[in-house]
Scaffold this active site. Sequence first.
Site, PDB file in Angstrom:
ATOM      1  N   ASP A   1       0.812  -1.214   0.000  1.00 50.23           N
ATOM      2  CA  ASP A   1       0.000   0.000   0.000  1.00 50.23           C
ATOM      3  C   ASP A   1       0.843   1.261   0.000  1.00 50.23           C
ATOM      4  O   ASP A   1       0.294   2.356  -0.085  1.00 50.23           O
ATOM      5  CB  ASP A   1      -0.931  -0.002   1.219  1.00 50.23           C
ATOM      6  CG  ASP A   1      -2.317   0.490   0.873  1.00 50.23           C
ATOM      7  OD1 ASP A   1      -2.722   0.347  -0.289  1.00 50.23           O
ATOM      8  OD2 ASP A   1      -2.996   1.029   1.759  1.00 50.23           O
TER       9      ASP A   1
ATOM     10  N   ASP B   1     -11.238  -4.983  11.788  1.00 48.53           N
ATOM     11  CA  ASP B   1     -11.418  -6.404  12.038  1.00 48.53           C
ATOM     12  C   ASP B   1     -12.654  -6.675  12.896  1.00 48.53           C
ATOM     13  O   ASP B   1     -13.475  -7.546  12.579  1.00 48.53           O
ATOM     14  CB  ASP B   1     -10.160  -6.987  12.687  1.00 48.53           C
ATOM     15  CG  ASP B   1      -9.615  -6.094  13.799  1.00 48.53           C
ATOM     16  OD1 ASP B   1     -10.306  -5.129  14.174  1.00 48.53           O
ATOM     17  OD2 ASP B   1      -8.515  -6.358  14.300  1.00 48.53           O
TER      18      ASP B   1
END
Length: 1375
Positions: free
Chosen positions: A693, A1073
């Site tokens: 990224d 998450d």
Amino acid sequence: MGDAELKPRRLRGHTATATCCIASRERPGVIVTAGEDGCICWFDLRCKDAQLIIEVGNEPVTSLCLKSGNEDFIYASFGKEVKSFDVRMGASWKALECYNYNKEEIDQIACNTKSSFLACADDGGDVKIIDTRQHCLYKTLRAGHSSICSTVQFIPWKPWEVITGGLDSKLVMWDFSKGRPLKIIDFGLPDMNSSNTGQCYNPAFVHAIAVPDVDMLDKTDKICVVARGDGVIDVVNIESELSTIRSKNSTKAWKGSQSIPKDNPLAGEMETLDLNGGKRLHLDYSLGGHTAAASCVAFSLFGEKGKYIISGGNDKSVKVWDCSRFPRTGQTGTNSDLLHMNINLNRKVNWLCTSPTESENLVVCDTSKVVKKQQQNEAPSRNSSIGVVLGSWFRMMQSGVPVCNTCGDQVGLNANGEAFVACHECSFPICKACFDDEIKDGRKACLRCGTTYDENLLDDAETKVSANQFTMAAHLGDSQSVQDVGLHARHVSSVSTVDSEYNDESGNPIWKNRVESWKDKKNKKKKSAPKVEKEAAEIPQEQQMEEKQQSPDAAEPLSTIVPLPKSKLSPYRTVIIMRLIILGLFFHYRVTNPVDSAFGLWLTSVICEIWFAFSWVLDQFPKWTPINRETYPDRLSARFEREGEPSQLAAVDFFVSTVDPLKEPPLITANTVLSILALDYPVDKVSCYVSDDGAAMLSFESLVETADFARKWVPFCKKYAIEPRAPEFYFSQKIDYLKDKVQPSFVKERRAMKRDYEEYKVRVNALVAKAQKTPEEGWTMQDGTSWPGNNTRDHPGMIQVFLGHSGARDIEGNELPRLVYVSREKRPGYQHHKKAGAENALIRVSAVLTNAPYILNLDCDHYVNNSKAVREAMCFMMDPQVGRDVCYVQFPQRFDGIDRSDRYANRNTVFFDVNMKGLDGIQGPVYVGTGCMFYRQALYGYGPPTMPNLPKNSSSCCSCCCPSKKKTTKDLSEVYRDAKREELDAAIFNLKEIDNYDEHERSMLISQMSFEKTFGLSSVFIESTLMENGGVPDSVNPSTLIKEAIHVISCGYEEKTEWGKEIGWIYGSVTEDILTGFKMHCRGWRSIYCMPLRPAFKGSAPINLSDRLHQVLRWALGSVEIFLSRHCPLWYGFGAGRLRWLQRLAYINTIVYPFTSLPLIAYCSLPAICLLTGKFIIPTLSNLASALFLGLFISIILTSVLELRWSGVSIEDLWRNEQFWVIGGVSAHLFAVFQGFLKMLAGIDTNFTVTAKAADDAEFGELYIIKWTTLLIPPTTLIIVNMVGVVAGFSDALNKGYEAWGPLFGKVFFAFWVIFHLYPFLKGLMGRQNRTPTIVVLWSVLLASVFSLVWVKINPFVRPIDGSTVAQNCISIDC
């Protein structure tokens, strides 16, 4: 530049002038034309004349376009209406759809290649945007043109933008989602910056425009080419034009728009500036362009796609312009540099198109009644061979051998050394290998002219085919793999394939036979089930019995639940109930016995204690039903890996994410990748995707080195079955590596492998050292080109495929798992959503390339410690009894490199070994961000298959005429619950139902279900979502997969879709998450906790105090963000009833625990306050009160002891967990609460801090490093205040005498409770050399001193003494 008068091949089929033509992208060589005779003709360039003629009406057909994603459907415009046809319908050419939204005659129609929109430009100047999926008018674009709107095109890389041109000389760029123009360019205005603007006596009408496809952007960049009435071909940079009206930081320059030196002779001829300062190129008659109106323009589909711009005009010529020769900075050139070829014709050009074939790739519709087809490789000059794929073009120029029209290779030489010729009638180019394939399939006639091949050639071919039939069949079976490509997927040459749908079994390449083949497919699908049963019946019974007896374990369950013994669980639950009762009695006593002398202190303490009790309930009751699980990998192998048969184990896509290679060292990421590639799992079932990224060249180069080293490391691991399979951690083990290794060669190979690894480390560390200082001009790759990711915030998407089926093999010649480097596109002005966005990009890329049914994500520092970890998870996922409702299998996190005492509770043992086991007994553990295997369909937002579907609404007629015997009624609550369940299911429809439709109905159903609005504008990805068992769809061309993968990671792909809202990793919190797992559980899925004896994965943890606190701060901030969002477990998903109550309590606990910091910091301040003021929060204890306090302390101790008993956690781990709960609560959690509210109220966002993964060279050296952070101030202040309070308390007791020691005991005990809990923090402040940052000491002492002085002065919690009361007491004293 060469002038060519080519002898064209004529395509006959129309009885009047041909008006337009289009070429198929999916089927090279297929051309569709339309004419004034109202007919649509289908041509196969390998044949003579039209293969199909569709007589659709009496009106002229003005425009054509093929439906995106399904070229069996074609749209055609007649007058004011648009009709669609299906070529598979045979002779019944009945229109499937008809749209009559335009009020004037339609001039051109265009399909959006990534969605279901159709644009229609008419003579009234309006453009109608039609949604063909919903069969309705989506938007009308008005007021852009004051005259006829003659042309329209969608912008492929901008899903909601379209560009139009008209006879008012205007070019308009629209945002059709809003129905307003973004930019208007008027070519009719005088250009003051250029003396040559075309034929001045012709108006600059816009007759046609062309926009490059996404896979052409590397050759053309984001441009639009305009064919004007004054003969000029105008090249406009779309991004440069739009940059003047968009608030973006910068727009990347394109090849043709860079500045040209003054000494360049083309500077004055080509480059002009519009009124807004945007760069454009004018290709006019002074450069060899058209001398009359330019009527059409297109980009080349042959060779290097987009390299050439081809225009046609009323001057009876076709011009071929070379985009790659547009002048750049510092270059000079002549007119011949730009005009690559001039093709002279006999008539004016109406339209033209290009085909992605090797030859005969330019189709021209002129004013005659036949379509002329230019075969550019027939020209006598070198410039005429532009229709050949680049690699083949060089080979042809060197050898003079033509190129096969089927596969793109040279046709080869015959026995006499001459070029191989199969058909002596038309010399159709076909190589010997393709010719043999034709004979093997029974085709003995020429594909073009139909002449029977020579008998000698037929005899030779048939002999060869019969001798090598089995070998060729095996070879063809392996030809479906996706080939490895270079760094930029856009530079990849298309894989040449033969479309079997062009030819039937008799050798006649007729499009009508597609209908028969389509029907055959349906019949085969319907007959497949009976055929299987018949084959099974034909197998002898003895053989069936033998097969069943070969695998006795295959029918047994793959996993079992091991409940805790009642001797451990019953006392545990009993103590919990007793503690709850004692808590009720305790609070009754506390509330009914206030301390009047310190009412404020008493009230504060009671409020804090109530909150602590509430937190304990949230934490304790989800552990009510803890369980253990046992897996049986041997049974898994017996069931899915039978000897002599291909493995039936499910494929797995691994996701590894990294951002900053300087904080997450490439060597750590490389070890994670190597451990994945060396898994004990079938290599063809494993693919590893690495998300970079940060678009760092260091990460890419280190991955190149890793792929090369894997060729040695993987076979070594599998040969000797070593553990772990991350080389850094394997070679650093202090164990006897000779144990259980009986091979004599092991020692020698181990030493050689360790030497190779050390050399590999040297190369990687050299790359890291080089990357410490970035050059001013940015990084440059080995071929001299600039690294695309030099600007980490503005770069294109990048994909590189290593290893795999068609890539490099290991040193023993065996196949390796596929390794894919991915860096998603980033542009200013787009929200990229950090890690969650990167994971979602990997979901889409993997779905396009491999589409494994299961996904396992890992952080870059979490390597595979147990090579059988995937098999452990598959024991749950592939178990038909267990896996149907399982959305993910979560493994516990284990860590390396933590200090022996685990000072800051980095191991989180209590959470992973106690809380997670408890959740496994309810609905499953929460997702913790790494070490988790997902079921891909669950990530797509679908509900579990066993969840009952909502009943379909029945009509009133049915209910009246056919009443049921037993009438069931639903109350309002049940109706509300059903509605909520429907909202929670992001699935568009039940996957089981779509299999009941045939292919045509299936495609129509998909188009009607708003898939694009959910999953985005990618037909390949959407089709992959329907494949529950994974795999790449058969209908997808392997050569286009990488291009589609580049498209799905573009920065604008997720706009106006459900990504991050209902599907994929959920956005809205830095702890994506927790949020992602919560959404799945709300849909009714369950998760499973897998704890193999050998830890599945191991990672690194920040053992430094400051880094650890920042890590906890990020987790707590994410919980606060969820609490303040619409996904808060306190209210989200209540109506659906799919989330169990104890599971909801666990999720509530995960989001409210940061708020415990407020009562905790107040409670930790109370001991110091009591010691400084001499007051206390508890009144004098009675016998009953003493019993309550004693009972409470005993119940707390018993609960902890019994938890340790059934979980196996040590008392040291429990104590460290308690200590860090206080340390984090009074520091990181407190700051997280304030930051969360600041973000919600003031919009102040906090940056994501990547936790450093590298440690000091010395063992646990980082443990002693002190880094300044404001998080250190609150706990330091509490320690100092409590120490000061203890000193003050003892001093006061010494002054007052013996009576004061009793009350002092409770206060000092309370203070020491705080100090002992903060002791690891105090030890961390001291460091190895007992050094503490001066700023921390100054701030803490200052705050403690000010607080103490102010407190003594104000004394707020002590009731003020009335002077009259004192005087009265003195009077009453009898002296």
